[in-house]
Design an enzyme around this catalytic site. Structure first.
Site, PDB file in Angstrom:
ATOM      1  N   SER B 155       0.748  -1.343  -0.101  1.00  0.00           N
ATOM      2  CA  SER B 155      -0.025  -0.171   0.141  1.00  0.00           C
ATOM      3  C   SER B 155       0.950   1.320   0.010  1.00  0.00           C
ATOM      4  O   SER B 155       1.694   1.347  -0.984  1.00  0.00           O
ATOM      5  CB  SER B 155      -1.004  -0.089   1.211  1.00  0.00           C
ATOM      6  OG  SER B 155      -1.932   0.967   0.988  1.00  0.00           O
ATOM      7  N   ARG B 225     -11.283   5.679  10.932  1.00  0.00           N
ATOM      8  CA  ARG B 225     -10.829   4.191  10.833  1.00  0.00           C
ATOM      9  C   ARG B 225     -12.115   3.069  10.089  1.00  0.00           C
ATOM     10  O   ARG B 225     -11.737   2.468   9.337  1.00  0.00           O
ATOM     11  CB  ARG B 225     -10.602   3.711  12.184  1.00  0.00           C
ATOM     12  CG  ARG B 225      -9.972   2.147  12.111  1.00  0.00           C
ATOM     13  CD  ARG B 225      -8.744   1.954  11.276  1.00  0.00           C
ATOM     14  NE  ARG B 225      -7.957   0.975  11.602  1.00  0.00           N
ATOM     15  CZ  ARG B 225      -6.775   0.556  10.986  1.00  0.00           C
ATOM     16  NH1 ARG B 225      -6.442   1.165  10.022  1.00  0.00           N
ATOM     17  NH2 ARG B 225      -6.175  -0.406  11.367  1.00  0.00           N
ATOM     18  N   ASP B 320      -8.827  -6.340  -4.466  1.00  0.00           N
ATOM     19  CA  ASP B 320      -8.270  -5.102  -3.965  1.00  0.00           C
ATOM     20  C   ASP B 320      -8.857  -4.121  -4.895  1.00  0.00           C
ATOM     21  O   ASP B 320      -8.751  -3.745  -5.942  1.00  0.00           O
ATOM     22  CB  ASP B 320      -6.733  -5.109  -3.902  1.00  0.00           C
ATOM     23  CG  ASP B 320      -6.405  -3.774  -3.303  1.00  0.00           C
ATOM     24  OD1 ASP B 320      -7.343  -2.831  -3.129  1.00  0.00           O
ATOM     25  OD2 ASP B 320      -5.083  -3.597  -3.209  1.00  0.00           O
ATOM     26  N   HIS B 353      -7.895  -5.212  -0.006  1.00  0.00           N
ATOM     27  CA  HIS B 353      -6.458  -4.836  -0.142  1.00  0.00           C
ATOM     28  C   HIS B 353      -5.782  -5.233   1.260  1.00  0.00           C
ATOM     29  O   HIS B 353      -4.758  -5.337   1.078  1.00  0.00           O
ATOM     30  CB  HIS B 353      -6.832  -3.202   0.273  1.00  0.00           C
ATOM     31  CG  HIS B 353      -5.654  -2.187   0.513  1.00  0.00           C
ATOM     32  ND1 HIS B 353      -4.961  -2.253  -0.731  1.00  0.00           N
ATOM     33  CD2 HIS B 353      -5.131  -1.630   1.254  1.00  0.00           C
ATOM     34  CE1 HIS B 353      -3.756  -1.329  -0.575  1.00  0.00           C
ATOM     35  NE2 HIS B 353      -3.928  -0.921   0.889  1.00  0.00           N
TER      36      HIS B 353
END
Lengths: 376, 376
Positions: B155, B225, B320, B353
Site C-alpha cells: 500500500s 478508521r 483489492d 486490500h
C-alpha cells in the site's frame, strides 16, 4: 421562469391526512399520519392510469415541475416525468409522495408528537419499506386508485416497487425497479453504519432531540452525505470528472481544499446538511438495511417473490457498484424462476448509482418503450 | 510466551537521532528528528543484505517478533519476516522504521516542538512520501547501509519503495511494491477526505492542539478508521465473513448494533481511536494524496520512472478495489517501457486490500521465490 414544452409546469404539494392508526412492522403504531404528495396529469375515468413514483434516501414528493416563483425548483425526476417524456403525463396520472418518516412535510421526526406536544425527534419509530408501502396504499385509497398501472422507483425506490408487488399483488400491474437490489450487502450496510455513526456521535445530535433545542447536527449530516456521495458515483466517472486536478494548481500542504473532488464532496455535504433531517437519514438507512424479502423464506428470493403478480421491468447500470447489475440479476432470476413476466435492461452508463437520475438516452428509451406498452 | 520456531523472538525498538536538519518537500525543514526502528537478523560483512520494510497508513517500526512480557505483541508483518520465512532473517538484515510524523515514537505531532516546548500538534509540518524516504536514507547512513538489497512495502509502503528507486536509484537493488498504486484515484482521495473531515470536524480536535489539552478526538478517529476499513476489505469477503447476520437473531428496530458488520466496524474504530494519533492520520492521508511521481512529467509515468535502476517486483490482489490490479499494471507497464527488470504477480485472494498483510500461500510463495533469488 422558462419551462420547456415537456414540463408539467407549476405544481403545488397537497396533503393527505389519515386518521386511522397505522401498524408498523417494528411493533407499535402511529395513531394517525399525514403524507405530502404531488400529482401530475389526470386520473382517467377507469382510474387505470395511475403511476406511483417512490423516492430514494434523500428524495421527496416533488418529482416533477417547478414551484411558483421559485427558481431552480425542478422536481428530482423532472427529466423523466412530463408531457411527452418517458413517463408521459399525457397518458399517466403520476403521484409523488414524501414517505412516512420523511422531512419534506410528511409525518416524521420533525412533526409534533401528539403524546408530548413536542417534536418526535428520536422518539419517532423506525419505519420499514413495508410500512412505507402500507402508508402509500392509504393514499391510493384516498385518491380512489384501486390498482396502480405501475409503481416505479430507483435505488430504495425500487425496493418499494418490489415491496408493493408482494404486499398488494392485486393492486399493482407493473413494478419498475431501477438500480435496486433484493437486499443490502454487508458492504452496503457498512457504509450506512458509518454514516449513522457520524450523525449519532455528533455532539449536536443530543440523542436525537436536537430539533427541540433548535440545533442541527450539521457535522454528522455533512459526513454522512459525503460518504454516501462516494458510493453514488463510479470510480471511473470521478476520475473523469475530477481526476487529480488541484484547485489551486499547486498542493497547499495544508488541510484546505487541494483536489477538486474534495471541494465537490464538501459542497455536497454542506448543501445536504442545510435541508435534510438527521433522524430521517438514520431511519431511512435502517429501512434500507432491513429490507430483505427473502429473509422470511430462509434466504430463498424466488420463493419470497412468488406472491407477486405484477409484470416487472428491472434496470441496472454497468458502473453502479453500490447496487451492481449482479444484484438486479438476482431479482430477474428469482422472477423467472416463478415464470413472471420480466424485462431486464443493463445500461452502459458511466455515472454509477446516480445514473438512475440522469437522462441517459438508452436508459430513457428503455423506460419509454416499456411505459408506452402499458395499457391503461 | 510461546513462539514458533520461525519467529525472530523477543525484540526491542531502538532510536536514531539525526541532528542535521531535514528539508521538506512542502517547504521548510525540521531542525532535527528522531526515528524509532527495529532490526532483525545480522548485517553481513559486505553490508549487502539489508532490507528496509516500509509501513502503510497505520503501521509502525514493529514489523516482526514480540516484546518481552507483552502478550499479543507480534509485529504487523510477523508472518512474513523471520528465520525461514519468505523474508528470511537468516539471510537478510531487516529494518523496520516508524516514519517521520508517525505516532509510535518517531518525531511527529506528539513530539515537543523545540521552538515552543509544547507538543507540535497541528504545527507539525505536512510530510510527503519523498520526505519519508529522505529520513530513511539518514537512518541507512547511520546503520552503514550504502545500498538496500531491497525496499519492500504494501500500500503506502509500496509507494515508498517506488520513491526510493527514484530518489536514490543507486542505493536500492530491488523495489517490492505490493497492493500499491502510482497515485491515488479521485475515489481514493475522496475516502481520505471524508476521513480527514471526520477528524477535523470533531469538536475535540481543537484545531489539532488536542494533545496539549490531554484530549483525544476519539469520535473523528473512530469514523476515519471505520471508513478506511470498508475499503480494506472486499465486498465478497465482507459478505462471506459477515453477510447479513443479525447479532441478536432479530432486528432491534433501534440504532443499536444489528448486523455483525456493524459490530466489527465499531470495534475496529474504537480500537484504533485508542492508540493512533489524529494528526498523524491526517498527514499520512495527505502524503498518500500527494504521492504522484508522474506529476512532474506531465502525467507520463514511464518518463517519471526512467531514473529507477532497481529491479522490481509488483504484486496485486484480484479483490483489492482500493488499489486494484489495474493500478499495479500501470506501474509494470511504465517500467517495461523503460526496459527495467520487473516481475508481476496478480494474486487471486478474496481478502481485498488487506491481503498484503495475510499469509496467502501463493502470495508468500511469490515473495519467497523473489527474495531467495536476490544475491547478497
Amino acid at each position: 421562469m422558462s419551462l420547456d414544452n415537456h414540463s408539467v409546469g407549476i405544481v403545488a404539494p397537497r396533503r393527505f391526512c389519515c386518521d386511522a392508526p397505522i401498524p408498523l412492522k417494528g411493533g407499535g403504531q402511529l395513531p394517525s399520519f399525514e403524507l405530502v404528495f404531488e400529482t401530475y396529469g389526470t386520473l382517467n375515468a377507469a382510474r387505470s392510469n395511475a403511476v406511483l413514483v417512490c423516492h430514494a434516501l434523500s428524495g421527496s414528493h416533488h418529482v416533477a415541475g417547478v414551484y411558483a416563483d421559485t427558481p431552480y425548483s425542478e422536481g428530482w425526476w423532472d427529466n423523466l416525468v412530463g408531457p411527452g417524456k418517458p413517463l408521459d403525463t399525457e397518458k399517466f396520472f403520476v403521484v409523488g409522495v414524501n414517505n412516512l418518516g420523511g422531512c419534506h412535510g410528511s409525518t416524521g421526526p420533525l412533526s409534533p408528537n401528539p403524546e408530548t406536544g413536542r417534536r418526535y425527534g428520536a422518539d419517532f419509530p423506525l419505519i420499514t419499506v413495508e410500512d412505507w408501502v402500507l402508508a402509500q396504499s392509504r393514499l391510493a385509497d384516498h385518491l380512489g386508485i384501486d390498482t396502480w398501472a405501475a409503481v416505479i422507483g430507483g435505488s430504495l425506490g425500487g425496493m418499494q416497487a418490489i415491496a408493493w408487488s408482494l404486499r398488494f399483488p392485486e393492486r399493482i400491474r407493473h413494478a419498475i425497479a431501477i438500480a435496486s437490489a433484493p437486499n443490502l450487502s454487508a458492504q452496503n450496510i457498512a457504509f450506512n453504519e458509518v454514516a449513522r455513526q457520524a450523525i449519532l456521535s455528533d455532539p449536536d445530535f443530543y440523542g436525537g432531540h436536537y430539533a427541540s433545542r433548535g440545533i442541527v447536527p450539521t457535522r454528522g449530516l455533512r459526513l454522512a452525505r459525503m460518504i454516501g456521495h462516494i458510493t453514488y458515483l463510479s470510480d471511473d466517472q470521478m476520475n473523469e470528472k475530477f481526476g487529480r486536478e488541484l484547485r489551486g494548481g499547486e498542493p497547499s500542504f495544508s488541510y484546505d481544499i487541494d483536489f477538486e473532488i474534495e471541494s465537490y464532496l464538501r459542497h455536497q455535504g454542506d448543501k445536504f446538511a442545510g435541508f435534510f433531517d438527521a433522524n430521517t437519514y438514520l431511519l431511512a438507512t435502517k429501512a434500507l438495511d432491513y429490507f430483505d424479502p427473502a429473509d422470511a423464506c430462509d434466504g430463498d428470493l424466488a420463493r419470497a417473490l412468488r406472491p407477486a403478480r405484477a409484470s416487472f421491468l428491472v434496470v441496472s447500470f454497468t458502473t453502479d457498484w453500490r447496487f451492481s447489475p449482479a444484484r438486479s440479476r438476482e431479482i430477474v432470476f428469482a422472477l423467472t424462476q416463478n415464470r413472471r413476466r420480466v424485462a431486464y435492461a443493463e445500461i452502459d452508463c458511466a455515472a454509477g448509482h446516480d445514473s438512475f437520475l440522469l437522462d441517459d438516452a438508452h436508459y430513457h428509451a428503455v423506460l419509454r418503450a416499456y411505459l408506452e406498452n402499458i395499457k391503461t
